[in-house]
Scaffold this motif. Structure first.
Motif, PDB file in Angstrom:
ATOM      1  N   ASP A 156      55.727  25.873  29.607  1.00 18.61           N
ATOM      2  CA  ASP A 156      54.807  24.826  29.184  1.00 18.61           C
ATOM      3  C   ASP A 156      53.639  25.512  28.493  1.00 18.61           C
ATOM      4  O   ASP A 156      52.832  26.174  29.154  1.00 18.61           O
ATOM      5  N   GLY A 157      53.576  25.419  27.175  1.00 19.31           N
ATOM      6  CA  GLY A 157      52.508  26.086  26.447  1.00 19.31           C
ATOM      7  C   GLY A 157      52.763  26.108  24.953  1.00 19.31           C
ATOM      8  O   GLY A 157      53.603  25.367  24.436  1.00 19.31           O
ATOM      9  N   PRO A 158      52.042  26.994  24.254  1.00 16.07           N
ATOM     10  CA  PRO A 158      52.155  27.042  22.793  1.00 16.07           C
ATOM     11  C   PRO A 158      53.497  27.599  22.327  1.00 16.07           C
ATOM     12  O   PRO A 158      54.078  28.465  22.968  1.00 16.07           O
ATOM     13  N   LEU A 159      53.968  27.062  21.210  1.00 13.11           N
ATOM     14  CA  LEU A 159      55.181  27.571  20.564  1.00 13.11           C
ATOM     15  C   LEU A 159      54.831  28.733  19.650  1.00 13.11           C
ATOM     16  O   LEU A 159      53.682  28.912  19.257  1.00 13.11           O
ATOM     17  N   GLY A 160      55.833  29.488  19.297  1.00 11.08           N
ATOM     18  CA  GLY A 160      55.644  30.568  18.334  1.00 11.08           C
ATOM     19  C   GLY A 160      55.154  31.853  18.974  1.00 11.08           C
ATOM     20  O   GLY A 160      55.371  32.100  20.160  1.00 11.08           O
ATOM     21  N   CYS A 161      54.491  32.657  18.178  1.00  7.36           N
ATOM     22  CA  CYS A 161      54.063  33.986  18.603  1.00  7.36           C
ATOM     23  C   CYS A 161      53.101  33.952  19.777  1.00  7.36           C
ATOM     24  O   CYS A 161      53.217  34.763  20.704  1.00  7.36           O
ATOM     25  N   LYS A 162      52.167  33.022  19.760  1.00  4.06           N
ATOM     26  CA  LYS A 162      51.164  32.961  20.823  1.00  4.06           C
ATOM     27  C   LYS A 162      51.807  32.772  22.194  1.00  4.06           C
ATOM     28  O   LYS A 162      51.420  33.402  23.169  1.00  4.06           O
ATOM     29  N   GLY A 163      52.798  31.910  22.291  1.00  6.25           N
ATOM     30  CA  GLY A 163      53.479  31.665  23.558  1.00  6.25           C
ATOM     31  C   GLY A 163      54.716  32.509  23.763  1.00  6.25           C
ATOM     32  O   GLY A 163      55.359  32.439  24.810  1.00  6.25           O
ATOM     33  N   ARG A 164      55.104  33.273  22.727  1.00  7.40           N
ATOM     34  CA  ARG A 164      56.341  34.072  22.765  1.00  7.40           C
ATOM     35  C   ARG A 164      57.541  33.183  23.074  1.00  7.40           C
ATOM     36  O   ARG A 164      58.434  33.545  23.830  1.00  7.40           O
ATOM     37  N   TYR A 165      57.545  31.993  22.483  1.00  5.89           N
ATOM     38  CA  TYR A 165      58.585  31.011  22.756  1.00  5.89           C
ATOM     39  C   TYR A 165      58.949  30.284  21.466  1.00  5.89           C
ATOM     40  O   TYR A 165      58.079  29.768  20.774  1.00  5.89           O
ATOM     41  N   PHE A 166      60.239  30.248  21.164  1.00  3.91           N
ATOM     42  CA  PHE A 166      60.751  29.520  20.005  1.00  3.91           C
ATOM     43  C   PHE A 166      61.921  28.649  20.441  1.00  3.91           C
ATOM     44  O   PHE A 166      62.711  29.028  21.314  1.00  3.91           O
ATOM     45  N   THR A 167      62.050  27.509  19.832  1.00  7.04           N
ATOM     46  CA  THR A 167      63.208  26.644  20.014  1.00  7.04           C
ATOM     47  C   THR A 167      63.437  25.891  18.707  1.00  7.04           C
ATOM     48  O   THR A 167      62.541  25.824  17.864  1.00  7.04           O
ATOM     49  N   ASP A 168      64.620  25.365  18.528  1.00  5.33           N
ATOM     50  CA  ASP A 168      64.861  24.570  17.328  1.00  5.33           C
ATOM     51  C   ASP A 168      64.720  23.090  17.669  1.00  5.33           C
ATOM     52  O   ASP A 168      64.656  22.709  18.834  1.00  5.33           O
ATOM     53  N   SER A 169      64.656  22.268  16.669  1.00  5.63           N
ATOM     54  CA  SER A 169      64.415  20.833  16.875  1.00  5.63           C
ATOM     55  C   SER A 169      65.596  20.122  17.532  1.00  5.63           C
ATOM     56  O   SER A 169      65.433  19.056  18.106  1.00  5.63           O
ATOM     57  N   ASP A 170      66.780  20.711  17.474  1.00  2.00           N
ATOM     58  CA  ASP A 170      67.966  20.081  18.058  1.00  2.00           C
ATOM     59  C   ASP A 170      68.257  20.560  19.472  1.00  2.00           C
ATOM     60  O   ASP A 170      69.216  20.104  20.090  1.00  2.00           O
ATOM     61  N   GLY A 171      67.477  21.507  19.985  1.00  2.72           N
ATOM     62  CA  GLY A 171      67.734  22.041  21.317  1.00  2.72           C
ATOM     63  C   GLY A 171      68.978  22.901  21.384  1.00  2.72           C
ATOM     64  O   GLY A 171      69.573  23.068  22.440  1.00  2.72           O
ATOM     65  N   GLU A 172      69.398  23.468  20.242  1.00  2.00           N
ATOM     66  CA  GLU A 172      70.579  24.324  20.223  1.00  2.00           C
ATOM     67  C   GLU A 172      70.273  25.715  20.753  1.00  2.00           C
ATOM     68  O   GLU A 172      71.161  26.404  21.239  1.00  2.00           O
ATOM     69  N   PHE A 173      69.012  26.153  20.637  1.00  2.00           N
ATOM     70  CA  PHE A 173      68.652  27.430  21.224  1.00  2.00           C
ATOM     71  C   PHE A 173      67.209  27.426  21.703  1.00  2.00           C
ATOM     72  O   PHE A 173      66.367  26.686  21.205  1.00  2.00           O
ATOM     73  N   TYR A 174      66.973  28.265  22.716  1.00  2.00           N
ATOM     74  CA  TYR A 174      65.647  28.509  23.283  1.00  2.00           C
ATOM     75  C   TYR A 174      65.505  30.018  23.404  1.00  2.00           C
ATOM     76  O   TYR A 174      66.429  30.687  23.875  1.00  2.00           O
ATOM     77  N   PHE A 175      64.370  30.549  22.996  1.00  2.00           N
ATOM     78  CA  PHE A 175      64.167  31.994  23.026  1.00  2.00           C
ATOM     79  C   PHE A 175      62.771  32.294  23.558  1.00  2.00           C
ATOM     80  O   PHE A 175      61.787  31.716  23.101  1.00  2.00           O
ATOM     81  N   HIS A 176      62.710  33.197  24.543  1.00  2.00           N
ATOM     82  CA  HIS A 176      61.439  33.583  25.158  1.00  2.00           C
ATOM     83  C   HIS A 176      61.473  35.087  25.398  1.00  2.00           C
ATOM     84  O   HIS A 176      62.503  35.626  25.790  1.00  2.00           O
ATOM     85  N   TRP A 177      60.350  35.752  25.162  1.00  2.00           N
ATOM     86  CA  TRP A 177      60.311  37.195  25.372  1.00  2.00           C
ATOM     87  C   TRP A 177      59.006  37.640  25.996  1.00  2.00           C
ATOM     88  O   TRP A 177      57.999  36.948  25.941  1.00  2.00           O
ATOM     89  N   GLY A 178      59.094  38.817  26.592  1.00  2.00           N
ATOM     90  CA  GLY A 178      57.943  39.493  27.165  1.00  2.00           C
ATOM     91  C   GLY A 178      57.898  40.908  26.621  1.00  2.00           C
ATOM     92  O   GLY A 178      58.666  41.269  25.728  1.00  2.00           O
ATOM     93  N   PRO A 179      57.031  41.743  27.175  1.00  2.90           N
ATOM     94  CA  PRO A 179      56.896  43.109  26.652  1.00  2.90           C
ATOM     95  C   PRO A 179      58.110  43.997  26.903  1.00  2.90           C
ATOM     96  O   PRO A 179      58.302  44.992  26.210  1.00  2.90           O
ATOM     97  N   ARG A 180      58.969  43.642  27.884  1.00  2.00           N
ATOM     98  CA  ARG A 180      60.097  44.516  28.225  1.00  2.00           C
ATOM     99  C   ARG A 180      61.475  43.886  28.071  1.00  2.00           C
ATOM    100  O   ARG A 180      62.482  44.573  28.182  1.00  2.00           O
ATOM    101  N   SER A 181      61.544  42.567  27.882  1.00  3.74           N
ATOM    102  CA  SER A 181      62.854  41.916  27.790  1.00  3.74           C
ATOM    103  C   SER A 181      62.734  40.587  27.054  1.00  3.74           C
ATOM    104  O   SER A 181      61.630  40.111  26.797  1.00  3.74           O
ATOM    105  N   ALA A 182      63.884  40.003  26.766  1.00  3.79           N
ATOM    106  CA  ALA A 182      63.929  38.710  26.085  1.00  3.79           C
ATOM    107  C   ALA A 182      65.152  37.940  26.575  1.00  3.79           C
ATOM    108  O   ALA A 182      66.144  38.539  27.003  1.00  3.79           O
TER     109      ALA A 182
END
Length: 136
Positions: free
Chosen positions: A68-94
């Motif tokens: 729950d938070g910002p999309l993109g670089c600030k939140g380290r979270y990306f998703t597409d509009s169709d919910g086909e993929f979700y991507f989240h990363w941290g300093p050591r893994s993704a």
């Protein structure tokens, strides 16, 4: 006068594309608000998303993608509009959820061409992610 040339070109392209059929959805990008970009390359097929704003996500069976938070670089979270993929990363893994498959990337991203890069082979599926973000 030179500033209106790119918008005129986009408008002309939109008019041409609208005649291609009923499934064409044209939106002219906003040049006033920058968006973070992520490109997912899955076995050679490329999908790029541009994101800003925020999102609230809860995925059963993948708590590492609950967010729950910002999309993109600030939140380290990306998703597409169709919910086909979700991507989240941290300093050591993704972590990437693509449809029903969860992929865990070991180690931090690499830097190249001003982007963060994750690139792994998962049992025959080659996945590359490119984000125009600063290092975590």
């Amino acid at each position: 006068m030179c500033r209106s040339a790119p918008l005129a070109t986009l408008a002309a392209a939109a008019v041409l594309l609208c005649g291609c059929g009923p499934d064409v959805d044209i939106s002219i990008p906003s040049f006033s608000a920058p968006h973070d970009h992520l490109t997912l390359i899955y076995n050679g097929q490329r999908t790029t998303v541009a994101q800003s704003g925020s999102v609230s996500v809860q995925i059963s069976g993948a708590p590492e993608l609950d967010y729950d938070g910002p999309l993109g670089c600030k939140g380290r979270y990306f998703t597409d509009s169709d919910g086909e993929f979700y991507f989240h990363w941290g300093p050591r893994s993704a972590v990437l959820l693509r449809y029903d498959t969860l992929y865990r990337f070991a180690g931090p991203p690499h830097r190249g061409g001003g982007q963060l890069i994750w690139n792994e082979d998962f049992g025959g599926d080659r996945i590359t992610l490119l984000a125009n973000c600063p290092p975590p």
